[in-house]
Scaffold this motif. Structure first.
Motif, PDB file in Angstrom:
ATOM      1  N   THR A 116     -13.784   7.081   4.021  1.00 34.79           N
ATOM      2  CA  THR A 116     -13.138   5.778   4.138  1.00 34.79           C
ATOM      3  C   THR A 116     -13.947   4.744   3.380  1.00 34.79           C
ATOM      4  OG1 THR A 116     -12.224   6.341   6.311  1.00 34.79           O
ATOM      5  CG2 THR A 116     -12.335   4.009   5.740  1.00 34.79           C
ATOM      6  N   PHE A 169      -4.005  10.906   1.649  1.00 37.51           N
ATOM      7  CA  PHE A 169      -4.703   9.781   1.014  1.00 37.51           C
ATOM      8  C   PHE A 169      -3.923   8.500   1.287  1.00 37.51           C
ATOM      9  CE2 PHE A 169      -5.095   6.778  -2.513  1.00 37.51           C
ATOM     10  CZ  PHE A 169      -6.473   6.608  -2.576  1.00 37.51           C
ATOM     11  N   GLU A 170      -4.660   7.392   1.515  1.00 34.04           N
ATOM     12  CA  GLU A 170      -4.008   6.111   1.776  1.00 34.04           C
ATOM     13  C   GLU A 170      -4.766   4.991   1.083  1.00 34.04           C
ATOM     14  OE1 GLU A 170      -1.549   4.559   5.331  1.00 34.04           O
ATOM     15  OE2 GLU A 170      -3.634   4.705   5.982  1.00 34.04           O
ATOM     16  N   TYR A 171      -4.005   4.028   0.518  1.00 30.33           N
ATOM     17  CA  TYR A 171      -4.606   2.877  -0.159  1.00 30.33           C
ATOM     18  C   TYR A 171      -3.801   1.635   0.175  1.00 30.33           C
ATOM     19  CZ  TYR A 171      -5.868  -0.456  -3.811  1.00 30.33           C
ATOM     20  OH  TYR A 171      -6.266  -1.584  -4.475  1.00 30.33           O
ATOM     21  N   SER A 202       0.682   5.817   0.934  1.00 26.62           N
ATOM     22  CA  SER A 202      -0.035   6.994   1.405  1.00 26.62           C
ATOM     23  C   SER A 202       0.709   8.240   0.977  1.00 26.62           C
ATOM     24  CB  SER A 202      -0.218   6.973   2.927  1.00 26.62           C
ATOM     25  OG  SER A 202       1.026   6.967   3.602  1.00 26.62           O
ATOM     26  N   GLY A 211       0.818  -1.202   0.000  1.00 29.08           N
ATOM     27  CA  GLY A 211       0.000   0.000   0.000  1.00 29.08           C
ATOM     28  C   GLY A 211       0.848   1.247   0.000  1.00 29.08           C
ATOM     29  N   TYR A 223      -8.604  -1.279   0.717  1.00 28.24           N
ATOM     30  CA  TYR A 223      -9.010  -0.259   1.693  1.00 28.24           C
ATOM     31  C   TYR A 223      -8.408   1.071   1.259  1.00 28.24           C
ATOM     32  CZ  TYR A 223      -8.426   2.574   5.972  1.00 28.24           C
ATOM     33  OH  TYR A 223      -8.391   3.604   6.899  1.00 28.24           O
ATOM     34  N   GLN A 224      -9.203   2.122   1.374  1.00 31.34           N
ATOM     35  CA  GLN A 224      -8.646   3.442   1.109  1.00 31.34           C
ATOM     36  C   GLN A 224      -9.332   4.476   1.987  1.00 31.34           C
ATOM     37  OE1 GLN A 224      -9.587   4.101  -3.133  1.00 31.34           O
ATOM     38  NE2 GLN A 224     -10.934   5.763  -2.491  1.00 31.34           N
ATOM     39  N   THR A 225      -8.603   5.531   2.289  1.00 28.57           N
ATOM     40  CA  THR A 225      -9.156   6.634   3.076  1.00 28.57           C
ATOM     41  C   THR A 225      -8.490   7.932   2.663  1.00 28.57           C
ATOM     42  OG1 THR A 225      -9.666   7.387   5.331  1.00 28.57           O
ATOM     43  CG2 THR A 225      -7.505   6.385   4.982  1.00 28.57           C
TER      44      THR A 225
END
Length: 395
Positions: free
Chosen positions: A275, A212-214, A196, A194, A252-254
Motif C-alpha cells: 500500500t 490492484f487499486e488506484y 481497481s 479511481g 493512493y494505491q494498493t
C-alpha cells in the motif's frame, strides 16, 4: 433469505410505504444479525484504557439487511439490482457512517455469456479478488483477522461511490473484473476518481488471485465525495496514527497477490499486499509512504458443525522523512488471531475469537506507534488483546 414472486411487492421502510407495480421475476429479502460481546484491553488512544462493549459491525459478518432481484429479459440477459444497508443493533442507527445503503446499492445488467455491468455504490476488486485469499477471507471476515488498519481495504472498510463495475463470467476457472469511480468534480475530470482491477484462477482445491487499486485525490472536503471520505457523515479512513500523518497524499494505491489451497478438512492461505500514499506534498521530503503486509492462515473443519481458524499477520511501514528532517513511519505490527465457530443450525451459529497485536517503531504522526486492530481505532498502548463472543443469525 425470503423469496417473493409476483407482480407487486409492498415495502415498509422507516415508516414509509411504497408500491411497486411492475413485473419482477424474483426478489429476495435477506439479512444477517451478528451481535457480539467484546473486551479490548487497550482502546481510545492516549487517554483511553480497557473497554467492554457490545458490537454488531465488527464480527464475521457485519450486521445488515438487503434486497436483491433480477428480471429475465430473454436470451440469457437479466436486469439486476441490490440494496444493502449496514445495521447497528445496539443503537438502531445505520452503519457505514450512518449511510442508509452503506454496504452497497447498484443496478445493472447480467449476461450469462458476457458477464455483468453495474452502476452505484459498490465493493471494489480488493474485496472480490483480494479478501478471499487473506486470513480474514479464509476465516469469514471478522475484524479480529483483518490487516492492521485495513490499509489495503481487503476488509472492505471503504466502499466505492459513483462506481461502474464489470465482472466476467467463469471461463473454466478464470474470472476477472474491473471498476471505475467517476470523480464528478467540475473542471477536473480526474479528481476524486479511481479504478481497481482483479483476477483469479481456481482449479480444484487451488485458488490464485490478485488485485490492484488506484485513486487520485482520495480525500475530499465533501462527505461521500472521496475514496477515504466515502460515508454520509464524512468519516475518514485516515483516522488512526498508523496512517493519519499521510492525509496530505494526493494519490493512493494498493495491490495484493495471494493463494488458497484445501487439503481435506484443512484450508491454507497466504497473501502479500503493498500500500502506498503518494505525492505527500511539502510536509515531507520523502514523497511516498509505503506499507508491506504478509499473512498466513489455517482453517480446520472439525466435522460439519465446528470450524477452527488461526492466523498470523505482519505489517511493515517504511520510514519517511518530514520537512523538518524528522523520521516517521518506521512501524512494525505483529498480530496473531484465533477463532472457533460452531453451527447451531444452517442459519445460526455462535463463535469465540481473540486477537493479540503488538506495535513498535514510530507512527505516521511522529509519535510512538500504538496497536491498531482493523479499523477499530488507536489503542492506548503499543499492544492490545481483543476478545469477541458472538451470536450470528442469517435470514
Amino acid at each position: 433469505m425470503k423469496k417473493i414472486t409476483g407482480l407487486t411487492l409492498g415495502l415498509a421502510t422507516f415508516g414509509v410505504f411504497s408500491h411497486v407495480a411492475h413485473a419482477q421475476n424474483q426478489v429476495t429479502l435477506y439479512g444477517i444479525l451478528d451481535e457480539g460481546i467484546m473486551y479490548q484491553s487497550s482502546a481510545g488512544g492516549k487517554t483511553g484504557g480497557k473497554k467492554f462493549f457490545l458490537d454488531s459491525t465488527s464480527g464475521i459478518s457485519g450486521s445488515r439487511w438487503g434486497m436483491t432481484g433480477s428480471e429475465d429479459l430473454g436470451g440469457g440477459l437479466n436486469a439486476i439490482f441490490t440494496l444493502e444497508g449496514g445495521l447497528n443493533l445496539n443503537s438502531g442507527a445505520a452503519a457505514q457512517g450512518n449511510t442508509m445503503f452503506g454496504r452497497q446499492i447498484f443496478v445493472g445488467l447480467n449476461d450469462k455469456r458476457l458477464g455483468s455491468l453495474t452502476f452505484g455504490r459498490q465493493y471494489d476488486m480488493m474485496f472480490y479478488f483480494g479478501q478471499p485469499l487473506t486470513s480474514a477471507g479464509i476465516q469469514g471476515g471478522s475484524a479480529l483477522f483483518l490487516h492492521p488498519g485495513d490499509l489495503d481495504n481487503t476488509g472492505n472498510t471503504i466502499r466505492v461511490n459513483n462506481a461502474i463495475r464489470y465482472m466476467s463470467p467463469d471461463y473454466s476457472g478464470l474470472t476477472f473484473g474491473g471498476e471505475y469511480s467517476v470523480g464528478g468534480v467540475a473542471g477536473n475530470t480526474t479528481a476524486n476518481s479511481g479504478y481497481s482491477l482483479g483476477v483469479a484462477y481456481a482449479h480444484g482445491p487451488f485458488v490464485l488471485g490478485g488485485a490492484f487499486e488506484y485513486f487520485k485525490t482520495p480525500t475530499a472536503a465533501t462527505a461521500g465525495a472521496g475514496f477515504f471520505t466515502d460515508n454520509a457523515n464524512g468519516a475518514t479512513a485516515l483516522s488512526q496514527t498508523l496512517n493519519r500523518g499521510y492525509a496530505s497524499a494526493s494519490a493512493y494505491q494498493t495491490a495484493i497477490v495471494g493463494g488458497r489451497y484445501a487439503i481435506g478438512p484443512v484450508t491454507l492461505s497466504a497473501s502479500y499486499s503493498n500500500t502506498q500514499y503518494a505525492n505527500l506534498g511539502n510536509a515531507f521530503q520523502t514523497k511516498t509512504a509505503r506499507f508491506d503486509n504478509v499473512d498466513f492462515a489455517v482453517k480446520y473443519l472439525y466435522g460439519p458443525t465446528l470450524a477452527l481458524s488461526v492466523a498470523y499477520d505482519y505489517l511493515k511501514g517504511h520510514e519517511v522523512t518530514a520537512a523538518d528532517g524528522s523520521a516517521r513511519g518506521n512501524q512494525h505490527y505483529n498480530q496473531v488471531s484465533v477463532m472457533a465457530d460452531y453451527l447451531l443450525s444452517k442459519a445460526t451459529d455462535v463463535y469465540l475469537g481473540g486477537t493479540w497485536q503488538r506495535a513498535s517503531g514510530t507512527s505516521s504522526t511522529g509519535e510512538a506507534a500504538v496497536a491498531d486492530v482493523a479499523n477499530l481505532g488507536d489503542s492506548a498502548s503499543n499492544h492490545v488483546f481483543l476478545v469477541r463472543a458472538a451470536l450470528r443469525h442469517r435470514f
